[in-house]
Design a protein around this motif. Structure first.
Motif, PDB file in Angstrom:
ATOM      1  N   TRP A 181       0.801  -1.289   0.062  1.00 15.13           N
ATOM      2  CA  TRP A 181       0.090   0.025  -0.054  1.00 15.13           C
ATOM      3  C   TRP A 181       0.836   1.166  -0.069  1.00 15.13           C
ATOM      4  CZ3 TRP A 181      -0.760  -4.074   3.075  1.00 15.13           C
ATOM      5  CH2 TRP A 181      -1.984  -4.860   2.925  1.00 15.13           C
ATOM      6  N   LYS A 182       0.355   2.340  -0.735  1.00 15.57           N
ATOM      7  CA  LYS A 182       1.222   3.549  -0.759  1.00 15.57           C
ATOM      8  C   LYS A 182       0.038   4.485  -0.308  1.00 15.57           C
ATOM      9  CE  LYS A 182       4.136   4.823  -3.371  1.00 15.57           C
ATOM     10  NZ  LYS A 182       5.259   5.013  -3.610  1.00 15.57           N
ATOM     11  N   TYR A 183       0.496   5.573   0.532  1.00 15.98           N
ATOM     12  CA  TYR A 183      -0.455   6.645   0.670  1.00 15.98           C
ATOM     13  C   TYR A 183      -0.999   7.504  -0.485  1.00 15.98           C
ATOM     14  CZ  TYR A 183      -2.546  10.553   3.342  1.00 15.98           C
ATOM     15  OH  TYR A 183      -3.437  11.516   3.986  1.00 15.98           O
ATOM     16  N   GLU A 184       0.044   7.620  -1.405  1.00 18.51           N
ATOM     17  CA  GLU A 184      -0.130   8.397  -2.553  1.00 18.51           C
ATOM     18  C   GLU A 184      -1.585   8.074  -3.200  1.00 18.51           C
ATOM     19  OE1 GLU A 184       2.036   7.877  -6.493  1.00 18.51           O
ATOM     20  OE2 GLU A 184       3.151   9.362  -5.622  1.00 18.51           O
ATOM     21  N   GLN A 240      -4.148   7.722  -1.796  1.00 15.33           N
ATOM     22  CA  GLN A 240      -4.618   6.927  -0.561  1.00 15.33           C
ATOM     23  C   GLN A 240      -5.259   5.668  -0.890  1.00 15.33           C
ATOM     24  OE1 GLN A 240      -7.186   9.709   1.730  1.00 15.33           O
ATOM     25  NE2 GLN A 240      -5.592  10.981   2.038  1.00 15.33           N
ATOM     26  N   PHE A 280      -5.595   2.589   2.070  1.00 11.65           N
ATOM     27  CA  PHE A 280      -5.441   3.373   3.334  1.00 11.65           C
ATOM     28  C   PHE A 280      -6.604   3.444   4.046  1.00 11.65           C
ATOM     29  CE2 PHE A 280      -1.221   3.627   2.098  1.00 11.65           C
ATOM     30  CZ  PHE A 280      -0.416   3.926   3.223  1.00 11.65           C
ATOM     31  N   HIS A 321      -2.030   2.078   9.357  1.00 10.25           N
ATOM     32  CA  HIS A 321      -1.123   2.587   8.386  1.00 10.25           C
ATOM     33  C   HIS A 321      -0.254   3.845   8.935  1.00 10.25           C
ATOM     34  CE1 HIS A 321      -4.532   5.455   8.750  1.00 10.25           C
ATOM     35  NE2 HIS A 321      -5.411   4.708   8.638  1.00 10.25           N
ATOM     36  N   SER A 376      -0.624   6.544   9.534  1.00  8.76           N
ATOM     37  CA  SER A 376      -0.765   8.028   8.823  1.00  8.76           C
ATOM     38  C   SER A 376      -0.962   9.209  10.017  1.00  8.76           C
ATOM     39  CB  SER A 376      -2.172   8.154   7.978  1.00  8.76           C
ATOM     40  OG  SER A 376      -2.061   7.345   6.940  1.00  8.76           O
ATOM     41  N   ARG A 410       4.101  10.230   5.668  1.00  9.43           N
ATOM     42  CA  ARG A 410       3.021   9.463   5.038  1.00  9.43           C
ATOM     43  C   ARG A 410       2.826   9.453   3.382  1.00  9.43           C
ATOM     44  NH1 ARG A 410       0.836  12.532   8.491  1.00  9.43           N
ATOM     45  NH2 ARG A 410      -0.449  14.294   7.753  1.00  9.43           N
ATOM     46  N   THR A 411       3.300  10.736   2.973  1.00  6.87           N
ATOM     47  CA  THR A 411       2.972  10.715   1.341  1.00  6.87           C
ATOM     48  C   THR A 411       4.083   9.671   0.713  1.00  6.87           C
ATOM     49  OG1 THR A 411       4.238  12.771   1.414  1.00  6.87           O
ATOM     50  CG2 THR A 411       1.798  13.011   1.598  1.00  6.87           C
TER      51      THR A 411
END
Length: 102
Positions: free
Chosen positions: A17-20, A22, A25, A83, A85, A91-92
């Motif tokens: 998973w990537k925050y980019e 979301q 997330f 996550h 965040s 986080r980004t």
């Protein structure tokens, strides 16, 4: 630990998973089960900087929400949202990989 679990028959990669954007997330993650290991790559540079252990559904009292939570030793986090965040200034640029040990 990541290399050992991911490059052997001792673990199964569950997701990345990537925050980019979301994507994935959410506070609730249907993939995670208690005992899964969460690896955090703060800079998405391919080197994992930290790990936590999924402990199931719970309440993150600092975040003030319920969801999948994990425990870790850094900052003595107890039942932090999976996550991270709310706590992660990077986080980004963070990538998270979950592995289920066998």
């Amino acid at each position: 630990m990541y290399r050992y679990l991911s490059n052997s028959a001792r673990g199964t990669i569950l997701g990345r998973w990537k925050y980019e954007g979301q994507i994935g997330f959410n506070d609730y993650n249907d993939v995670l089960q208690p005992g899964d290991i969460l690896f955090y790559d703060w800079n998405s540079d391919g080197r994992f900087d930290h790990a936590g252990v999924s402990v199931g559904l719970g309440y993150d009292s600092t975040y003030g929400r319920t969801g999948n939570v994990q425990d870790q030793h850094t900052y003595d986090r107890f039942h932090a949202i999976w996550h991270l965040s709310p706590y992660n200034q990077k986080r980004t640029t963070t990538t998270i990989v979950a592995i289920r040990p066998k």
